[in-house]
Motif scaffolding. Structure first.
Motif, PDB file in Angstrom:
ATOM      1  N   VAL B 171      -9.990  -6.796   7.882  1.00 56.24           N
ATOM      2  CA  VAL B 171     -10.032  -5.720   6.888  1.00 56.24           C
ATOM      3  C   VAL B 171      -9.904  -6.386   5.519  1.00 56.24           C
ATOM      4  O   VAL B 171      -9.289  -7.447   5.416  1.00 56.24           O
ATOM      5  N   CYS B 176      -6.215  -3.324   3.133  1.00 57.65           N
ATOM      6  CA  CYS B 176      -5.002  -3.567   3.907  1.00 57.65           C
ATOM      7  C   CYS B 176      -3.776  -3.194   3.074  1.00 57.65           C
ATOM      8  O   CYS B 176      -2.892  -2.479   3.539  1.00 57.65           O
ATOM      9  N   ILE B 179      -3.539   0.549   2.695  1.00 55.64           N
ATOM     10  CA  ILE B 179      -3.069   1.256   3.889  1.00 55.64           C
ATOM     11  C   ILE B 179      -1.567   1.022   4.094  1.00 55.64           C
ATOM     12  O   ILE B 179      -0.817   1.946   4.357  1.00 55.64           O
ATOM     13  N   LEU B 180      -1.148  -0.237   3.922  1.00 57.75           N
ATOM     14  CA  LEU B 180       0.244  -0.568   4.225  1.00 57.75           C
ATOM     15  C   LEU B 180       1.213  -0.139   3.137  1.00 57.75           C
ATOM     16  O   LEU B 180       2.271   0.400   3.413  1.00 57.75           O
ATOM     17  N   TRP B 181       0.854  -0.449   1.914  1.00 51.92           N
ATOM     18  CA  TRP B 181       1.810  -0.230   0.824  1.00 51.92           C
ATOM     19  C   TRP B 181       1.307   0.745  -0.233  1.00 51.92           C
ATOM     20  O   TRP B 181       1.912   0.892  -1.276  1.00 51.92           O
ATOM     21  N   ALA B 193      -0.887 -12.535   4.530  1.00 49.92           N
ATOM     22  CA  ALA B 193      -0.444 -12.081   5.849  1.00 49.92           C
ATOM     23  C   ALA B 193      -1.587 -12.058   6.859  1.00 49.92           C
ATOM     24  O   ALA B 193      -1.372 -12.262   8.050  1.00 49.92           O
TER      25      ALA B 193
END
Lengths: 274, 253
Positions: B171, B176, B179-181, B193
């Protein structure tokens, strides 16, 4: 799996004790119905016909003959291979929330006394995303089915590849697709039921590689997320975009099958192939 | 260089594109068009030629050079027809026992209503499926961006080479981070990461070779040597080894 979760039933509001008299409200029509009533109606709202999501184990129960299912590789658990931030916690939360070790359940069972391999994905486990273990479990199932010349029945629901495992999860697409090819080349049948939502890397691999592709009414089926497409398009999306009915019109689904006839439809197809 | 700088660098518009590599590595190149089903996707270029003295089928995802050229090639984002054209050429290569050489450089498969309705997912899936048993060697080289499924669709290969300054990722780091943060500014953290650099992928055995900046002639020699080596492997063994290569990813990590 956490210790205490071994003693708990799945915490989907529709799962739990069969004597459950609780009521659940349909998100679409806002009518509250008793859990038992919804269950008897194949997890479809008795008022408006909206589909509730169904957990993987329940799916398998709904599709296979009573007490015929034997699970494979139940103990396989994911690890945080890349040391990805917050992934450990996400995994343990998902295990607790879903009472499952991973986002797919695989095994053998019978449908109308015909022996099959079956896998069902679980949207309660990180949105059914595919990491190394999901890929591994499905690959093992296809390899087993190839060895034993058994048909494979799949039920997909997934947000795509699991980004917390980076390229390892992306390459599961290749791994599973290759196993599907071997199974197919050996003359075996693979039926897949697409359910809401099947997207991303799962859609772009084994979900679209079945001999016979069935779909649930209204399911969102696509490769790219609708918001991403909307952003590229810079305009509102057409009605029915990525819905099962539209995907069938476009030629990518064989048949849309309502829940109450899914088992008999699959059984009929199996019988013609047996 | 930080991992995110590698991503940004891989997107630079003055980088060599697939067309440059084809020009540099493949002689007597003849381009072929169309998927025989719907149309001709300009993001994917393909045809036949020689690498050294070895006839090959070559396929590349082309981003284009200047603005007009980039628009013409849809910025290197292929529609389903592109993947189907690639597969058609690979099947042709199989028939005539030519190895396949792929140059991959894409931010991802095109996201559009038409692409979806013509089966982007199915097109990528079908490539992985058919490439897994293609009875001829396949060498893929990531030369810039390796954006998710759109890049993977040309990478189900016997060997995957990667430029030292390319990236290959599940992605984009921006998505990314979003979506995550919920914060695209954390893309550099996400890039770290995701382990998307050639070095990190090589360490995990996901790619087979890191290519340094070398003159095209030398690269052509290296590619030809590799293709000759692959050509010597009996076809059954070649596809078995290809199966094992992907089979081993992700469990015994």
């Amino acid at each position: 799996m956490k210790f205490n979760s071994l003693f708990l039933k799945a915490n989907n509001e529709l799962e739990g004790s069969p004597r459950n008299t609780r009521k659940v409200t349909c998100k679409k029509c806002n009518t509250a119905n008793a859990v038992s009533k919804i269950r008897k109606n194949y997890f479809v709202c008795p008022e408006c016909g909206a589909y509730f999501s169904v957990r993987a184990r329940r799916r398998i129960l709904m599709l296979t003959d009573k007490r015929s299912f034997i699970e494979h590789d139940a103990g396989l658990c994911s690890r945080n291979i890349l040391n990805f931030p917050e992934y450990d916690k996400k995994l343990s939360d998902a295990m607790e929330r879903s009472r499952e070790n991973e986002g797919v359940i695989c095994g053998v069972g019978e449908i109308g006394k015909i022996k099959v391999c079956i896998f069902a994905m679980d949207s309660y486990f990180m949105m059914g995303s595919m990491g190394a273990i999901v890929g591994e479990k499905i690959t093992r199932l296809f390899e087993f089915a190839t060895k034993k010349s058994l048909p494979v029945i799949g039920v997909t629901v997934s947000g795509g590849a699991r980004m917390q495992e980076g390229m390892i999860s992306l390459m599961q697409m290749s791994k599973v697709s290759a196993a599907v090819k071997k199974h197919s080349d050996a003359g075996n049948l693979y039926i897949n039921l697409l359910t809401n939502p099947t997207t991303g890397g799962v859609m772009a691999s084994f979900a679209m590689l079945s001999d016979i592709t069935l779909a649930e009414p209204g399911a969102r089926l696509g490769f790219a997320g609708p918001r991403v497409v909307e952003k590229t398009l810079n305009a509102p999306l057409p009605k029915n975009f990525q819905r099962a009915e539209r995907v069938l019109e476009c030629g990518f689904v064989d048949k849309i099958v309502p829940r109450n006839v899914q088992k008999e439809t699959i059984e009929k197809i199996l019988r013609i192939h047996s | 260089m930080k991992d995110y700088d590698i991503v940004l660098n891989a997107r630079r518009d003055d980088r060599l594109t697939a067309g440059d590599y084809i020009k540099g590595v493949v002689s007597n190149f003849i381009e072929f068009h169309g998927d025989r089903l719907y149309g001709d996707d300009k993001a994917v270029i393909g045809g036949i030629g020689y690498v050294g003295n070895t006839p090959v089928t070559v396929i590349g995802i082309e981003k284009g050079k200047d603005v007009n050229d980039r628009i013409y090639h849809n910025f290197g984002s292929a529609n389903p027809e592109g993947y189907r054209k690639a597969l058609r050429l690979m099947k042709q290569a199989e028939k005539f026992h030519r190895p396949v050489l792929c140059f991959v450089d894409t931010a991802g498969a095109f996201c559009g209503v038409d692409a979806e309705e013509r089966g982007q997912g199915r097109a990528i899936a079908h490539n992985l499926y058919e490439m897994s048993t293609l009875k001829t060697p396949i060498l893929s080289m990531l030369i810039g961006e390796g954006g998710s499924g759109g890049a993977l669709a040309l990478c189900h290969s016997d060997v995957i080479w990667m430029k030292h300054d390319a990236y290959f990722c599940v992605v984009s780091p921006e998505s990314c981070a979003n979506i995550l943060w919920k914060n695209t500014k954390k893309a550099d953290e996400a890039a770290d990461a995701l382990a998307l650099t050639a070095k990190k992928l090589y360490e995990r055995g996901l790619i087979d070779k890191i290519c340094e900046d070398i003159p095209m002639k030398k690269l052509a020699t290296q590619i030809e040597e590799q293709l000759i080596k692959l050509n010597k492997i009996p076809v059954g063994k070649l596809t078995d080894e290809r199966y094992a290569k992907f089979r081993n990813i992700g469990y015994d990590y």
